[in-house]
Design an enzyme around this catalytic site. Structure first.
Site, PDB file in Angstrom:
ATOM      1  CE  LYS A  56      -9.039   4.813  -3.240  1.00  0.00           C
ATOM      2  NZ  LYS A  56      -8.093   3.775  -3.723  1.00  0.00           N
TER       3      LYS A  56
ATOM      4  CB  SER B  64      -8.281   1.108  -1.002  1.00  0.00           C
ATOM      5  OG  SER B  64      -7.639   1.711  -2.115  1.00  0.00           O
TER       6      SER B  64
ATOM      7  CB  SER C 266      -7.003  -0.165  -4.710  1.00  0.00           C
ATOM      8  OG  SER C 266      -6.457  -0.765  -3.565  1.00  0.00           O
TER       9      SER C 266
END
Length: 527
Positions: free
Chosen positions: A117, A193, A217
């Site tokens: 990420k 996210s 997330s």
């Protein structure tokens, strides 16, 4: 017609062969030698290492295969999970191949290509938290967990798209790279996210991935894409070098296609880090190995409570049906189900747990990046104008709130009195019912359609673990309408990851719900 384009793109690619086009980062080199019959689709860490030992594949071939899949699928289908690939990945792969030829030993994560990420600092690779305000910023050092994973032999293959600054639990949209779609149905979202990592790992663009979880997330995107997602106990995994949202709730964790792979990553990621004081609470609570708890019979005699307080929050009928079947499957695998388990005064004990600490935490993070960072504070971010419109309200709100500064009550899970009381309420009930885990659907509703911001409903992940600091793992529970995945979540006691590993692994092995998205099949073998 626009809605059909992603599907047409895939069909044309499969029928016409794969003429690899230019990509956002360096072009994919040709395969170093003709690979043997090793298929990366749905492969596991154990499969990869077995292939290395048997000579069916080497590290360079493995990395090449994933780069080819990224090139063929990510942009052509508009999946849009990847921000950039690592131009050094193949050279690192060659070095790992040379090491293995020399030592005849594989490191714990030898040549495991990771999707990371974009809020994890990665030395030598752009890190932006999805924001154009940080475009071009390249950290000098890795985040603590990235450093540990590299030392174990893993390769940062690519950085993934995310909800900008991690603000959205529903979508993964950034000003840097746009919107990520759900690989099971490109008309739907992968949640947020960590949606980029989720979509990439689910579509087999890497072996495993890293996400972060402030409220949902890791678990939400994993649930929406038929993945396993581990939110570990707060303090088990270092957050140093990760762009924060609310550091009092943030944690990193693995996102993978199997419980075994998530466990292997967690084993490397867990541990004390002087750069993250919260990890002091993990000392003495980490077993020598987490893999020892991968027991397919781990549900026999297990007492598990059903938290109807969450599962009955206006569930979609198909998700509810999957959840009831999951309960039956747990019983069939030997679990003793306590249904329901109720938390007394849940509404009041869980109330007012969130604190606005973004400005405090992001300012500290940006300051630590050094002079090369293009923005130094939240005010700089806002002044730059470089952000996606949907987060403008978030940024303005946090400019006006400074909770988390010294002297406030917005502290960590081990010192904040509200959070301690909430955790005690949960664990007291677990003790009373003598259950080792509580279960509920990760989301009570299927993934929303792209563009439907009103479709955000049914997210159960926000309500307990982020505030109490307890571990919570999601595993695939099956599929609903239009091939959309759903997840089953297990909540455990603090630092009782071993029990959750046992339960989730045994459930996974008994049900085998995970399946690859049909839109991203194996590529034709190169001639």
């Amino acid at each position: 017609m626009k809605k059909l384009l992603p599907f047409i793109c895939v069909l044309l690619l499969l029928l016409g062969g794969f003429a690899l086009t230019s990509y956002r980062s360096a072009p994919t080199p040709h395969s170093p030698s003709k690979p043997k019959a090793f298929q990366v689709v749905e492969t596991t860490i154990a499969d990869v290492h077995q292939a290395f030992k048997q000579g069916d594949c080497n590290c360079e071939q493995l990395v090449t295969a994933y780069l080819q899949r990224i090139e063929a699928y990510d942009q052509p289908t508009k999946l849009n999970a990847i921000v950039l690939t690592n131009p050094q990945a193949l050279e690192i792969a060659r070095q790992l191949d040379a090491e293995y030829r020399s030592t005849k030993k594989l490191r714990p994560l030898h040549c495991i290509p990771l999707i990371v990420k974009d809020n994890y600092n990665t030395a030598g690779l752009q890190t932006t938290a999805g924001s154009l305000a940080l475009k071009g910023f390249v950290p000098l050092e890795d985040a603590t967990t990235v450093k540990a994973l590299k030392a174990a032999g893993a390769i940062v293959l690519a950085k993934s798209n995310m909800a900008e600054w991690a603000f959205s639990p529903m979508v993964s949209i950034s000003s840097l790279a746009g919107e990520t779609l759900n690989p099971y149905n490109l008309l739907h979202v992968p949640a947020g996210s960590s949606g980029g990592t989720a979509a990439a790992v689910a579509a087999n663009l890497g072996t495993a991935g890293l996400g972060t979880d402030t409220g949902n997330s890791i678990r939400g995107p994993s649930s929406h894409t038929a993945l396993v997602g581990f939110r570990p106990t707060l303090g088990l995994v270092s957050r140093a070098g990760i762009a924060p949202l609310y550091l009092r709730n943030d944690t990193g964790g693995p996102m993978t296609r199997t419980v075994a792979d998530a466990t292997r990553l967690l084993e490397v990621m867990a541990g004390f880090d002087p750069a993250d004081p919260l990890t002091k609470y993990s000392e003495g609570k980490i077993p020598k190995s987490y893999q020892q708890f991968l027991d397919k019979n781990g549900l026999k005699g297990a007492r598990i409570g059903v938290l109807r307080t969450l599962s009955e929050r206006k569930p979609d009928p198909q998700v509810k049906a999957l959840f009831e079947r999951a309960i039956a499957d747990l019983q069939k695998a030997g679990a003793i189900i306590v249904d329901p388990v109720e938390i007394p005064n849940f509404a009041s004990v869980s109330k007012d747990q969130w604190c606005s600490v973004f400005q405090h935490d992001i300012n500290d993070y940006l300051a630590a990046l050094g002079p090369q960072a293009p923005v130094k504070s939240l005010n700089d971010i806002v002044a730059s104008g470089k952000f996606a419109p949907y987060i403008a309200e978030n940024l303005t709100y946090h400019q006006q709130h400074t909770e988390g500064a010294q002297g406030t009550t917005c502290t960590d899970a081990y010192t904040d009195t509200k959070r301690i009381a909430f955790r005690k309420a949960i664990t007291d009930v677990m003790d009373r019912y003598q259950v080792s885990a509580l279960i509920y659907p990760t989301w009570n509703n299927p993934p929303a359609k792209v563009g439907d911001f009103k479709g955000y409903k049914g997210d159960n992940s926000q309500l307990i673990a982020p505030h109490t600091g307890q571990p919570a793992f999601t595993v695939p529970m099956g599929f609903t309408y239009d091939n959309l995945p759903a997840g089953l979540q297990f909540l455990g006691r603090p630092f009782d990851e071993p029990t959750l590993i046992k339960y989730t692994y045994a459930y996974e092995q008994a049900t085998k719900h995970r399946k690859a998205p049909a839109l991203f099949p194996a590529l034709p073998a190169s001639k």
